[in-house]
Design a protein around this motif. Structure first.
Motif, short mmCIF file in Angstrom:
data_model
loop_
_atom_site.label_atom_id
_atom_site.label_comp_id
_atom_site.label_asym_id
_atom_site.label_seq_id
_atom_site.Cartn_x
_atom_site.Cartn_y
_atom_site.Cartn_z
N GLY A 1 56.00 17.14 -9.94
CA GLY A 1 54.92 17.59 -10.37
C GLY A 1 53.89 16.70 -10.43
O GLY A 1 52.38 17.33 -11.17
N VAL A 2 53.89 15.10 -10.51
CA VAL A 2 53.45 13.85 -11.17
C VAL A 2 51.92 14.39 -10.88
O VAL A 2 51.74 13.89 -9.31
N LYS A 3 51.22 14.25 -11.47
CA LYS A 3 49.65 13.22 -11.10
C LYS A 3 48.74 12.47 -11.45
O LYS A 3 50.16 11.63 -11.75
N ASN A 4 48.35 12.05 -10.11
CA ASN A 4 48.25 10.51 -10.03
C ASN A 4 49.45 9.84 -9.47
O ASN A 4 49.35 8.89 -10.04
N PRO A 5 50.10 10.36 -8.50
CA PRO A 5 51.74 9.49 -8.04
C PRO A 5 51.01 8.26 -7.41
O PRO A 5 52.01 7.40 -7.77
N GLY A 6 49.83 7.63 -6.91
CA GLY A 6 49.57 6.71 -6.53
C GLY A 6 49.36 5.55 -7.60
O GLY A 6 49.84 4.36 -7.54
N ARG A 7 48.91 6.28 -8.24
CA ARG A 7 48.76 5.28 -9.60
C ARG A 7 50.30 5.00 -10.55
O ARG A 7 49.78 3.94 -11.09
N ALA B 1 57.87 8.37 -16.40
CA ALA B 1 58.05 9.33 -14.97
C ALA B 1 58.48 7.63 -14.67
O ALA B 1 59.58 8.50 -13.92
N PHE B 2 58.01 6.93 -13.75
CA PHE B 2 58.45 5.51 -12.55
C PHE B 2 60.15 5.10 -13.13
O PHE B 2 60.77 5.33 -12.22
N LYS B 3 59.73 5.01 -14.61
CA LYS B 3 60.93 3.91 -14.38
C LYS B 3 62.62 5.19 -14.79
O LYS B 3 63.17 4.58 -14.89
N THR B 4 62.14 6.25 -15.73
CA THR B 4 62.97 7.64 -14.91
C THR B 4 63.45 8.20 -13.92
O THR B 4 64.77 7.58 -13.82
#
Length: 293
Positions: free
Chosen positions: A214-220, A31-34
Motif C-alpha cells: 500500500g505504498v503511497k505515491n508509488p510514482g515518486r 521502501a525501494f532499496k528494501t
C-alpha cells in the motif's frame, strides 16, 4: 589471486535469525532499496536450481579433475544460497507477498521455456552471464557504504552470498568455454538477454510488493529509486565498467574484480568461528575507515 590460491569453500549457510524481529523496510526504512533486494532474494532459490542444472548438463564431459571439483563445490554453494534465501523469503510470504506464485512463474519461464526452447549450450551461456552479473554486484556492492543502513542480519546474508559468488564466479564460464566449447556470439547473446530479463523480473516483483504494501505515491518512490540505481554515481553506473568487460572477446572472470573486500571478509569469518554478521560488520568498518582516510 593466483590460480592455486583460488578456492571455493563449501561453507554451510549461516544461521542469521532470519525469522527474528527484522523490520519490513530493513534498508534504513527505504521502501525501494528494501524491496529491490527482497525481489532479488525471491528469485534466487529457483535461479540457483537453474544454474546448477545447466552446469550439470556437461558434468560427465569434464575430464579435468580440478574443474570437476570446482563444479561440485559450486553446486554445494548454490544449494546453500537457495536454502538461506528460502528462509528469508518465508518472511516475505508472511507479509502477504505472493512468493509461491512468483516462484512458480519463474520456474515455468526457466525450466518450461528456456530449457525447452534453447540448446544446453545456450542455457549454460545464460548461467555464465548471470554469474558474471552476480559476481560484478558482489565485487561492487560492498565497496563503500551501500549497506551501512541495512539490518545487520540482512547485510550479513548478502555479504556471505557475495563472497561465495566471487569464489565460484569462473566455474560456469570455464565449463562453457572449455567443455561445451561455446563461442563468443552465443555468450554475448545470452548476456544481452539476461541483462534485460533479470532487472525486468525484479521490477515486476517490486511493483507487486509496493501494491501489497500500500505504498503511497508509488510514482515518486520509483523515480527516486531508479535515480539511485541508474542516475550519475548510482549503483549500476558504478558497475558499468565491470559489466562491459564481459563483451571483450578474450574476457575471463578472474581478469577483473577487487579481492580486498573478499579477503577481509574471509579472514574475519575464519578467525571468528564462522560469524557471518561479524565478518560483514568488519567489512563495513573497513570501508568506512577507507572512506575517511
Amino acid at each position: 589471486m593466483s590460480e592455486h590460491e583460488r578456492r571455493i569453500v563449501p561453507r554451510q549457510g549461516p544461521d542469521l535469525d532470519l525469522d527474528g524481529d527484522i523490520p519490513k523496510y530493513w534498508f534504513g526504512g527505504d521502501a525501494f532499496k528494501t524491496r529491490f533486494f527482497d525481489a532479488m532474494s525471491l528469485l534466487f532459490p529457483e535461479g540457483e536450481k537453474f544454474f546448477i542444472t545447466c552446469v550439470r548438463d556437461f558434468r560427465d564431459q569434464i575430464d579435468d579433475p580440478e574443474l570437476a571439483a570446482q563444479v561440485k563445490d559450486f553446486t554445494y554453494q548454490e544449494g546453500q544460497h537457495g536454502m538461506v534465501h528460502t528462509r528469508f523469503n518465508n518472511r516475505l510470504k508472511a507479509q502477504g507477498i505472493a512468493v509461491d506464485e512468483i516462484l512458480e512463474n519463474q520456474k515455468r519461464i526457466m525450466f518450461g521455456t528456456f530449457r525447452k526452447r534453447f540448446s544446453r549450450r545456450f542455457t549454460l551461456a545464460q548461467t555464465a552471464a548471470a554469474e558474471h552479473l552476480t559476481a560484478m554486484m558482489a565485487h561492487g556492492f560492498f565497496n563503500g557504504e551501500l549497506f551501512a543502513d541495512a539490518d545487520p542480519r540482512i547485510r550479513a546474508m548478502y555479504a556471505w552470498h557475495a563472497v561465495e559468488e566471487i569464489e565460484h564466479k569462473a566455474v560456469a564460464f570455464d565449463v562453457y568455454k572449455r567443455v561445451a566449447k561455446g563461442g563468443y556470439g552465443t555468450r554475448i547473446a545470452a548476456m544481452m538477454m539476461t541483462s534485460f530479463t533479470f532487472p525486468f523480473h525484479v521490477f515486476l516483483i517490486m511493483r507487486h510488493m509496493f501494491k501489497v504494501d500500500g505504498v503511497k505515491n508509488p510514482g515518486r518512490v520509483w523515480l527516486k529509486g531508479l535515480w539511485w540505481l541508474y542516475g550519475p554515481g548510482g549503483l549500476y553506473p558504478r558497475l558499468m565498467r565491470s559489466y562491459l568487460t564481459y563483451y571483450k572477446p578474450g574476457f575471463h572472470p578472474w581478469q577483473h574484480g577487487d579481492l580486498s573486500v573478499y579477503e577481509l571478509w574471509n579472514d574475519s569469518f575464519e578467525r571468528n568461528g564462522g560469524d557471518a554478521i561479524g565478518a560483514a560488520d568488519a567489512v563495513m568498518a573497513a570501508t568506512r575507515q577507507r572512506a575517511a582516510a
